[in-house]
Design an enzyme around this catalytic site. Structure first.
Site, PDB file in Angstrom:
ATOM      1  CG  ASP A  33      -0.254  -0.219   2.508  1.00  0.00           C
ATOM      2  OD1 ASP A  33       0.981  -0.396   2.487  1.00  0.00           O
ATOM      3  OD2 ASP A  33      -0.924  -0.202   3.552  1.00  0.00           O
ATOM      4  CG  ASP A 262      23.803   9.105 -17.295  1.00  0.00           C
ATOM      5  OD1 ASP A 262      23.207  10.187 -17.096  1.00  0.00           O
ATOM      6  OD2 ASP A 262      23.662   8.425 -18.339  1.00  0.00           O
ATOM      7  CG  HIS A 356      18.510  11.502 -25.382  1.00  0.00           C
ATOM      8  ND1 HIS A 356      17.993  12.348 -24.437  1.00  0.00           N
ATOM      9  CD2 HIS A 356      19.519  10.833 -24.773  1.00  0.00           C
ATOM     10  CE1 HIS A 356      18.649  12.184 -23.301  1.00  0.00           C
ATOM     11  NE2 HIS A 356      19.601  11.284 -23.475  1.00  0.00           N
ATOM     12  CD  GLU A 386      23.518  10.266 -23.965  1.00  0.00           C
ATOM     13  OE1 GLU A 386      23.882   9.468 -23.085  1.00  0.00           O
ATOM     14  OE2 GLU A 386      22.347  10.645 -24.085  1.00  0.00           O
ATOM     15  CE1 TYR A 390      29.826   3.487 -21.620  1.00  0.00           C
ATOM     16  CE2 TYR A 390      29.440   3.244 -23.995  1.00  0.00           C
ATOM     17  CZ  TYR A 390      29.261   3.954 -22.821  1.00  0.00           C
ATOM     18  OH  TYR A 390      28.550   5.123 -22.842  1.00  0.00           O
ATOM     19  CD  GLU A 410      23.926  12.306 -21.088  1.00  0.00           C
ATOM     20  OE1 GLU A 410      24.133  11.624 -20.069  1.00  0.00           O
ATOM     21  OE2 GLU A 410      22.887  12.205 -21.772  1.00  0.00           O
TER      22      GLU A 410
HETATM   23 MN   LIG Z   1      21.307  10.871 -21.939  1.00  0.00          MN
END
Ligand SMILES: [Mn+2]
Length: 447
Positions: A33, A262, A356, A386, A390, A410
């Site tokens: 809840d 990030d 983006h 960004e 890796y 980024e």
């Molecule tokens: Mn981003």
């Protein structure tokens, strides 16, 4: 600001004989809840600045006559919860119907309990209804019921709506272009985010845990009046940085490794989205530095590309070009620039996009392609740049010294008439700036 957003959308709706129904989000259960802290839907917030649950905005470009004589036409109706002192004692204060018009600038406030009986009458005669389906099943069902009732009126000579149109067509196009007022909020977010990343760099020491840095970020966001992190912060030490959406944030931070963060503050529900990667002990080693400088060069190439008239995908292309040349130079990739682009072998080290849109949603709305080609950048658009590299800790195809290094950098970029402005430029970024920020005293940033 929210009033202006409504006015602008109403203008567009009038041109296409469209009424809009914009509900806010519903409460989301965390467990049993307990609910998550309520967060309004971005479309609803953009048009109202109202953060109570159980509210729906209805926009009617034709207007409805008010009951009162010589009062203005009613084009915006906000359905919201009635005040109820007994309930408010338990679940919190409500604005209420009486104060809503003055407080929010809507033309009329009505009880949310009357929504479904009122809606067919309000929407009667419109050719189109703007509504985003697929978010809340129950709401979808009720909207379908309203449309059905409107069809039932056709015999009486009232044309039923011929289309449900998605909010992507015009509302999301409006949201893509940020006004000065919105940019002021995003700049505030960038400032708070800068403080948080600086605090992380100066506080981080080998032997600490990722969760301590996560908590420090959240503390910095909240104590400056931000609603908190705009998305779940990624605090990824060492090889955890190679898991793109790592959010466990519970590993020890090792001497000699990097920490990728990030994380961005949310201010009045506008997101900041920033990544920095820095050495846990404050000093890059040779391999880390080589990868870092390559990612930085790629990011800068992406940023330098961004200006009015340039296609959005050119940002990715510029950054990718730098990364591919660098990975070849470092011996991490084999072949030629052409062959690497051809066989996509760079994807082992760089597997995501470079940019983006950014706004109320961290991956903000707005089309990326127009007429099947990449959209041209225009002033007022805000997006991230960004790139990252890796290198999997188990990747035996590369020398051991490279393994487990993950770097992303980024920043948030605004297109201006002249070119661009990096909104998050106040956050240490060059090797020198980052190492200096790591050396500055931890405690001073905590005061
Ligand atoms: Mn981003």
């Amino acid at each position: 600001m929210y009033h202006k957003h409504r006015e602008r959308l109403l203008q567009q709706l009038a041109e296409s004989r469209t009424a809009a129904v914009i509900p806010t989000a519903s409460h989301k259960v965390r467990n049993h809840d307990c609910e998550y802290r309520f967060r309004p839907s971005s479309d609803f917030w953009y048009l109202t600045g109202f953060s109570e649950p159980e509210s729906v905005l209805v926009l009617l470009p034709d207007g409805i006559a008010s009951d009162e004589e010589d009062s203005k036409e009613i084009k915006s109706v906000l359905f919201l919860r009635e005040r109820n002192p007994q309930v408010e004692t338990w679940t919190g204060r409500r604005l209420g119907l009486e104060l809503a018009p003055d407080s929010l600038g809507v033309d009329e406030a009505r009880n949310i309990d009357e929504l479904w009986t009122a809606l067919p009458l309000l929407l009667k005669g419109y050719e189109r209804i703007m509504y985003r389906s697929g978010l809340e099943e129950e709401f979808d069902r009720e909207i379908n019921g309203v449309v059905k009732r409107l069809r039932g009126l056709a015999r009486g000579g009232i044309m039923p709506p011929i289309e449900l149109v998605d909010t992507a067509t015009s509302l999301h196009e409006l949201r893509l272009f940020k006004t000065d007022e919105e940019l002021a909020l995003m700049r505030r977010g960038a400032e708070i985010t800068a403080e948080a990343h600086r605090a992380a760099m100066s506080t981080c020491q080998p032997g600490m845990n990722e969760y301590e840095i996560d908590a420090l970020l959240e503390y910095t966001f909240r104590r400056r009046g931000s609603t908190g992190a705009a998305y779940t912060s990624i605090v990824a030490g060492g090889e955890n940085a190679c898991v793109l959406h790592y959010v466990e944030n519970n590993s020890p931070l090792q001497d000699g490794e990097l920490l990728l963060i990030d994380a961005g503050a949310e201010v009045d529900y506008y997101a900041t989205d920033v990544t920095r990667t820095f050495p846990i002990n404050g000093q890059f080693n040779e391999e880390q530095r080589a990868i870092y400088e390559l990612v930085l060069e790629a990011e800068q190439a992406g940023i330098d590309t961004a200006r009015p008239g340039v296609e959005h995908k050119a940002i990715h292309k510029a950054a990718l070009g730098v990364l591919v040349r660098g990975l070849l130079r470092l011996g991490l990739l084999e072949g030629t620039e052409e062959s690497v682009h051809e066989d996509q072998s760079f994807r082992r080290f760089f597997m995501h996009g470079t940019s983006h849109w950014l706004g109320l949603d961290v991956h903000d709305c707005g089309a990326y392609t127009v007429a099947e080609s990449s959209r041209q950048l225009e002033p007022g658009m805000v997006f991230t740049v960004e790139p990252g590299i890796y290198i999997d800790a188990d990747d035996e195809s590369v020398e051991a010294r490279w393994r487990g290094i993950g770097v992303r950098i980024e920043d948030d970029v605004l297109i201006t008439p002249e070119g661009n402005e990096v909104l998050t430029a106040g956050i240490p970024r060059s090797v020198q700036e980052v190492e200096d920020a790591c050396k500055s005293g931890a405690l001073e940033t905590m005061v």
